[in-house]
Design an enzyme around this catalytic site. Structure first.
Site, PDB file in Angstrom:
ATOM      1  N   GLU A 181       0.815  -1.232   0.000  1.00  0.00           N
ATOM      2  CA  GLU A 181       0.000   0.000   0.000  1.00  0.00           C
ATOM      3  C   GLU A 181       0.841   1.271   0.000  1.00  0.00           C
ATOM      4  O   GLU A 181       0.615   2.181   0.793  1.00  0.00           O
ATOM      5  CB  GLU A 181      -0.950  -0.015   1.220  1.00  0.00           C
ATOM      6  CG  GLU A 181      -1.829  -1.250   1.261  1.00  0.00           C
ATOM      7  CD  GLU A 181      -2.714  -1.333   2.511  1.00  0.00           C
ATOM      8  OE1 GLU A 181      -2.540  -0.524   3.437  1.00  0.00           O
ATOM      9  OE2 GLU A 181      -3.599  -2.215   2.545  1.00  0.00           O
ATOM     10  N   ASN A 223       2.084  -4.980  -3.321  1.00  0.00           N
ATOM     11  CA  ASN A 223       0.740  -5.435  -2.943  1.00  0.00           C
ATOM     12  C   ASN A 223      -0.112  -4.224  -2.576  1.00  0.00           C
ATOM     13  O   ASN A 223       0.347  -3.334  -1.869  1.00  0.00           O
ATOM     14  CB  ASN A 223       0.890  -6.357  -1.712  1.00  0.00           C
ATOM     15  CG  ASN A 223      -0.379  -7.063  -1.306  1.00  0.00           C
ATOM     16  OD1 ASN A 223      -1.031  -7.703  -2.136  1.00  0.00           O
ATOM     17  ND2 ASN A 223      -0.746  -6.971  -0.030  1.00  0.00           N
ATOM     18  N   HIS A 259      -9.946  -6.552  -1.652  1.00  0.00           N
ATOM     19  CA  HIS A 259     -10.967  -6.379  -0.608  1.00  0.00           C
ATOM     20  C   HIS A 259     -12.151  -5.670  -1.276  1.00  0.00           C
ATOM     21  O   HIS A 259     -12.100  -4.471  -1.526  1.00  0.00           O
ATOM     22  CB  HIS A 259     -10.432  -5.520   0.544  1.00  0.00           C
ATOM     23  CG  HIS A 259      -9.395  -6.214   1.350  1.00  0.00           C
ATOM     24  ND1 HIS A 259      -9.677  -7.329   2.116  1.00  0.00           N
ATOM     25  CD2 HIS A 259      -8.080  -5.973   1.514  1.00  0.00           C
ATOM     26  CE1 HIS A 259      -8.568  -7.734   2.722  1.00  0.00           C
ATOM     27  NE2 HIS A 259      -7.587  -6.936   2.370  1.00  0.00           N
ATOM     28  N   GLU A 288      -5.758 -11.013  -0.886  1.00  0.00           N
ATOM     29  CA  GLU A 288      -6.570 -10.792   0.324  1.00  0.00           C
ATOM     30  C   GLU A 288      -8.057 -10.730   0.000  1.00  0.00           C
ATOM     31  O   GLU A 288      -8.804  -9.922   0.554  1.00  0.00           O
ATOM     32  CB  GLU A 288      -6.133  -9.480   1.014  1.00  0.00           C
ATOM     33  CG  GLU A 288      -4.654  -9.427   1.331  1.00  0.00           C
ATOM     34  CD  GLU A 288      -4.210  -8.165   2.073  1.00  0.00           C
ATOM     35  OE1 GLU A 288      -5.067  -7.440   2.599  1.00  0.00           O
ATOM     36  OE2 GLU A 288      -2.998  -7.914   2.117  1.00  0.00           O
ATOM     37  N   ASP A 290     -11.829 -10.726  -0.181  1.00  0.00           N
ATOM     38  CA  ASP A 290     -13.102 -10.920   0.509  1.00  0.00           C
ATOM     39  C   ASP A 290     -14.134 -10.003  -0.144  1.00  0.00           C
ATOM     40  O   ASP A 290     -13.776  -9.050  -0.830  1.00  0.00           O
ATOM     41  CB  ASP A 290     -13.028 -10.755   2.038  1.00  0.00           C
ATOM     42  CG  ASP A 290     -12.365  -9.481   2.519  1.00  0.00           C
ATOM     43  OD1 ASP A 290     -12.287  -8.494   1.751  1.00  0.00           O
ATOM     44  OD2 ASP A 290     -11.942  -9.453   3.696  1.00  0.00           O
TER      45      ASP A 290
HETATM   46  C1  XIL Z   1      -5.950  -6.474   8.562  1.00  0.00           C
HETATM   47  C2  XIL Z   1      -6.171  -7.678   9.456  1.00  0.00           C
HETATM   48  O1  XIL Z   1      -7.068  -8.554   8.827  1.00  0.00           O
HETATM   49  C3  XIL Z   1      -6.697  -7.267  10.812  1.00  0.00           C
HETATM   50  O2  XIL Z   1      -6.705  -8.377  11.691  1.00  0.00           O
HETATM   51  C4  XIL Z   1      -5.855  -6.145  11.405  1.00  0.00           C
HETATM   52  O3  XIL Z   1      -6.459  -5.691  12.602  1.00  0.00           O
HETATM   53  C5  XIL Z   1      -5.702  -5.001  10.424  1.00  0.00           C
HETATM   54  O4  XIL Z   1      -5.171  -5.487   9.207  1.00  0.00           O
HETATM   55  N1  XIL Z   1      -4.679  -4.741   3.901  1.00  0.00           N
HETATM   56  C6  XIL Z   1      -3.654  -5.528   4.365  1.00  0.00           C
HETATM   57  C7  XIL Z   1      -3.872  -6.417   5.522  1.00  0.00           C
HETATM   58  O5  XIL Z   1      -2.582  -5.570   3.740  1.00  0.00           O
HETATM   59  O6  XIL Z   1      -2.704  -6.598   6.270  1.00  0.00           O
HETATM   60  C8  XIL Z   1      -4.993  -5.915   6.406  1.00  0.00           C
HETATM   61  O7  XIL Z   1      -5.243  -6.901   7.411  1.00  0.00           O
HETATM   62  C9  XIL Z   1      -6.226  -5.630   5.590  1.00  0.00           C
HETATM   63  C10 XIL Z   1      -5.945  -4.575   4.559  1.00  0.00           C
END
Ligand code: XIL
Length: 376
Positions: A181, A223, A259, A288, A290
């Protein structure tokens, strides 16, 4: 499908005929019994139907938001959770356990226990590991974020961290999210990133070089989220990737976190985005995934919402399958029980492919079927 997996599929399918398709969000059934699927793959774990050149992964729940919930550490304490984790996936991403705040809580102390346990578990179950993450603006320990360091000290701190953490797991990590990020929505370097703010964007290349020295076999990734559609952020990553490659920096991949929220539509241009990085000779990955939704008053998604969610999951999987070197497809958790979504997006939820009791949503069935078809 092999003869053995056909038999297993038949047995499991027979044993699941009684299971209903849609479970309430907090159903009581904790047997983990899979819901009946379509076609001949019901009950066959995802990892068994995934094409051989693709890893199917999940985040391993622990740390972060979990610390504030009223359950113990999921990975360590939840046996049914561990069973599904081992059975369904052949790639594992520590959700928080390799982040700075967790693995390097004090300047001169590392906390390797939880990450070691995940790497051990993965080895025992024939899984690869995605390391996450080395250079990020978030979840840094207070000693770092609030410390008073000179530029030379900061640089040395990052270098030492990377050599220590990446070196510890040398040869055991499939992919590292080296930089996470680093751009904002306008494609500008994020100034809240301590490394970039204090040391300038050139530190990104250094992080890749150090990670490569520490583990020459790990694939090193950029990423981010918000790169599922073309735009300024994707342009910035493309320009950076081109520059790093021209400078012979060991960059190997570009990943979309994915996400997603059903508020914004399915990412129908994701394939085209990934292709741009594939064209540069990079691996691509989904890291990641979802798909969250606005929950009705009841807290239980409607059948229509679940169908839409399944389509989103499929859109992302199809994008990855369509791009030659998209080699890793990771869900940010597989059960709503431990999802970060309700904590970070309070009106949204139900973002994963399984209910709290590990029974399967339509999204799971769709992934399974799509993978099986791709494997042929
Ligand atoms: C999130 C985790 O799922 C949580 O448990 C934590 O509190 C905060 O981070 N992008 C990312 C991940 O790269 O590391 C993040 O994970 C979600 C967004």
């Amino acid at each position: 499908m092999t003869k053995k997996s056909r038999v297993a599929a038949a047995v499991l399918a027979a044993s699941t005929l009684l299971t209903i398709g849609v479970q309430p969000a907090r159903a009581e059934n904790t047997s983990g019994t899979p819901a009946a699927g379509h076609g001949g793959h019901a009950g066959v774990p995802l990892r068994r139907v995934t094409p051989r050149d693709l890893k199917i992964g999940t985040a391993v729940a622990g740390g972060g938001h979990h610390l504030e919930q009223d359950y113990p550490d999921p990975f360590t304490y939840d046996k049914p959770y561990r069973r599904v984790l081992a059975g369904e996936f052949n790639s594992a991403s520590p959700e928080n356990q390799m982040k700075w705040e967790f693995i390097h809580p004090e300047r001169n102390r590392y906390n390797f226990g939880p990450a070691d346990a995940i790497v051990r578990f993965a080895r025992r179950h024939g899984q690869v590991v995605r390391g996450h993450t080395l250079l990020w603006h978030s979840q840094n320990p207070a000693w770092l974020a609030e410390g008073q360091f000179s530029k030379a000290e900061l640089r040395a701190i990052l270098k030492q961290h990377i050599f220590t953490v990446v070196g510890r797991y040398r040869g055991q990590i499939h992919q590292w999210d080296v930089a996470n990020e680093i751009f904002d929505g306008n494609g500008a370097y994020r100034q809240e990133n301590i490394w970039i703010r204090e040391l300038g964007p050139g530190i990104v290349a250094d992080a890749f070089r150090w990670a490569h020295q520490a583990d020459p076999r790990a694939q090193l990734f950029l990423n981010d989220y918000g790169v599922e559609w073309p735009g300024a952020k994707v342009d910035a990553y493309e320009a950076l990737a081109e520059q790093l490659l021209a400078d012979r920096v060991p960059l190997h991949g570009f990943a979309s976190q994915a996400h997603l929220s059903m508020r914004y539509g399915a990412p129908d241009q994701l394939r085209a985005v990934l292709q741009r990085f594939d064209d540069l000779g990079l691996y691509t990955a989904i890291t990641e995934l979802d798909v969250r939704m606005d929950l009705p008053e009841s807290g239980v998604p409607t059948a229509e919402q679940l169908t839409t969610q399944a389509q989103y999951y499929k859109t992302v999987l199809d994008a990855c399958l369509a791009v030659d070197d998209c080699n890793s497809f990771t869900l940010w958790g597989f059960t709503d029980k431990y999802s970060w979504v309700p904590v970070f997006f309070p009106t949204e939820g139900a973002a994963t492919v399984m209910w709290d009791d590990f029974t399967r949503k339509p999204a799971y069935e769709t992934l399974q079927q799509t993978l099986a078809e791709a494997r042929g």
